[in-house]
Design a protein around this motif. Sequence first.
Motif, mmCIF file in Angstrom:
data_model
loop_
_atom_site.group_PDB
_atom_site.id
_atom_site.type_symbol
_atom_site.label_atom_id
_atom_site.label_comp_id
_atom_site.label_asym_id
_atom_site.label_seq_id
_atom_site.Cartn_x
_atom_site.Cartn_y
_atom_site.Cartn_z
ATOM 1 N N LEU A 159 0.812 -1.211 0.000
ATOM 2 C CA LEU A 159 0.000 0.000 0.000
ATOM 3 C C LEU A 159 0.849 1.265 0.000
ATOM 4 O O LEU A 159 0.614 2.181 -0.769
ATOM 5 N N TYR A 160 1.853 1.301 0.882
ATOM 6 C CA TYR A 160 2.517 2.583 1.122
ATOM 7 C C TYR A 160 3.912 2.719 0.544
ATOM 8 O O TYR A 160 4.441 3.815 0.492
ATOM 9 N N TRP A 201 -9.411 -1.951 -5.514
ATOM 10 C CA TRP A 201 -8.435 -2.841 -4.868
ATOM 11 C C TRP A 201 -7.748 -2.129 -3.706
ATOM 12 O O TRP A 201 -7.615 -2.656 -2.610
ATOM 13 N N ARG A 202 -7.344 -0.887 -3.965
ATOM 14 C CA ARG A 202 -6.641 -0.131 -2.919
ATOM 15 C C ARG A 202 -7.541 0.145 -1.724
ATOM 16 O O ARG A 202 -7.151 0.037 -0.566
ATOM 17 N N LEU A 203 -8.775 0.495 -2.065
ATOM 18 C CA LEU A 203 -9.757 0.794 -1.019
ATOM 19 C C LEU A 203 -9.969 -0.415 -0.102
ATOM 20 O O LEU A 203 -9.981 -0.304 1.123
ATOM 21 N N VAL A 204 -10.125 -1.574 -0.726
ATOM 22 C CA VAL A 204 -10.365 -2.785 0.056
ATOM 23 C C VAL A 204 -9.149 -3.106 0.936
ATOM 24 O O VAL A 204 -9.282 -3.390 2.123
ATOM 25 N N LEU A 205 -7.955 -3.016 0.354
ATOM 26 C CA LEU A 205 -6.758 -3.299 1.150
ATOM 27 C C LEU A 205 -6.677 -2.376 2.352
ATOM 28 O O LEU A 205 -6.381 -2.777 3.470
ATOM 29 N N LYS A 206 -6.957 -1.101 2.108
ATOM 30 C CA LYS A 206 -6.745 -0.110 3.154
ATOM 31 C C LYS A 206 -7.842 -0.128 4.216
ATOM 32 O O LYS A 206 -7.561 -0.119 5.404
ATOM 33 N N TRP A 207 -9.082 -0.218 3.779
ATOM 34 C CA TRP A 207 -10.176 -0.017 4.730
ATOM 35 C C TRP A 207 -10.888 -1.293 5.147
ATOM 36 O O TRP A 207 -11.716 -1.276 6.040
ATOM 37 N N ILE A 208 -10.640 -2.387 4.488
ATOM 38 C CA ILE A 208 -11.292 -3.627 4.917
ATOM 39 C C ILE A 208 -10.270 -4.654 5.396
ATOM 40 O O ILE A 208 -10.345 -5.154 6.512
ATOM 41 N N VAL A 209 -9.274 -4.935 4.550
ATOM 42 C CA VAL A 209 -8.297 -5.965 4.908
ATOM 43 C C VAL A 209 -7.566 -5.594 6.204
ATOM 44 O O VAL A 209 -7.524 -6.369 7.164
ATOM 45 N N THR A 210 -7.020 -4.399 6.226
ATOM 46 C CA THR A 210 -6.221 -3.990 7.382
ATOM 47 C C THR A 210 -7.019 -4.028 8.693
ATOM 48 O O THR A 210 -6.603 -4.704 9.647
#
Length: 468
Positions: free
Chosen positions: A414-415, A441-450
């Motif tokens: 992500l970062y 994809w980015r949204l899911v990684l950042k706000w759901i997966v994490t």
Amino acid sequence: MKRGVWATRLGFYLAAIGSAFGLGNVWRFPYVVAENGGGAFVLLYLFLVFLIGMPLLVGELLLGKVERKSIFSAMRALSQRSSSLSLNQDFKSKIRQRIQSVLPGIGLFSVFVCTLILAYYAVISGWVLHHLVQMVLTYFSGDLFEGYNILEKLLQSAWMQIFYTAVHLGLVTFIVARDIEQGLERFLGFMMPIFIVLLLVLAGRSMSLESAPEALRFLFYPDFSKLKASSLGQALGHLFFTLSIGFGAMVTFGSYLREKAYLPMAGFRVATVDSMISLFAGIIIFPLVLAGAQAVHGPELLFQAVPVLISRVEGGVLYGIGFFLSLYLAALGASMGLLETISANFRDVYRWKRTKAVGIAAVLCFILAIFPALSSNLLRDVQIGSMGILEILDSVIINWLLPIAALLGSQVVLYFISEKVKLEQFEDHENQAPRRMYSHWRLVLKWIVTPLILVALVLESLEVFGVL
Ligand code: TRP
């Protein structure tokens, strides 16, 4: 040093799916489902495979593909590159630099987890090999099958456990020490069709038992009250394990991908096929568990259930041979993927020759494997609660270390990889909306997966400390 590339597109899929498909699907999935009450857990698990597993899979492949390295070197490259770029000295960029300097540590952690996993994976693979050998012997001696204690005998003998673990690791080392295309691709290409056919035939057999309707109900009818606080963590841990996320394995595989390969599709296919195989395994195993009448559970579940099938159907020993042969091939394929991952890291870092890297990695795993191999005999008394060394390792690695590794890996993707580079990987001539796909994809990684992984870890801790 020239980097190998998959000879064919199929080669990548075979290797990725081959490494995803293994004991995780057939041995571990059923017993984790049983421990978490059945249908509700299966539903939760499938939901998470696509919500969490797929985006993470794409992330790992992406890291490997853009860096063209295995995980440790990729992390090291990321850490060096960005810190030399940023001349900015404000507070935020100082923190960023600090974090950058530990990136190689994250890579190292993944390789460490991978090594631990192969160590205990080799022990279970040894169980499978032992069963296969016993079935073949029974078949040729023409004796009546009385195999309910096949596992018991093995578990009690320290030497037999070590012997089978060593044979397995030796075989894996031999295959992996050859080159990537010759070794991995050819082997996997030839064994995949065997699995699929055998699984289908066996599922048909199991479905003809009278316990089948009850088993299907257990497997697919959700009763959410059966879920525990730790179920979320167990579902996540298991899905990382079975999809090979958090090991750096997909980073290595991604690094052999061609320039043109389209990542989201690759992630979707691997996740789908892997879940289907797990469900089939459930369909095969649960009718047998219920038909067996004894209460079976834990890591031994599979090995106690299958003899039921063998003793109940005509020509059962042949089915047994088929089952353990296909399972052993799956275990072999997965072990090859694990050893390939560990040794690829050694090669990238130390520039060792392939044979040397593979050999040293294998010896390391063998030494570590001695502990779980002795957990049911010489070291039987080393226990926490009612769990022996093997179960403690399993639970610590899969329910804790893997989610942590996956979490850290996703933050790096992500970062610490630039937006432009990531977006490029979503571009494809067939795909009209790469930007939209990328931002989802980015949204899911950042706000759901994490957040979800964090919640799972907290819930698990609360359960361990007896708060829940
Ligand atoms: N996914 C494999 C299984 O389900 C095990 C595994 C985990 C693996 N990580 C891996 C295999 C890395 C190959 C490479 O059994």
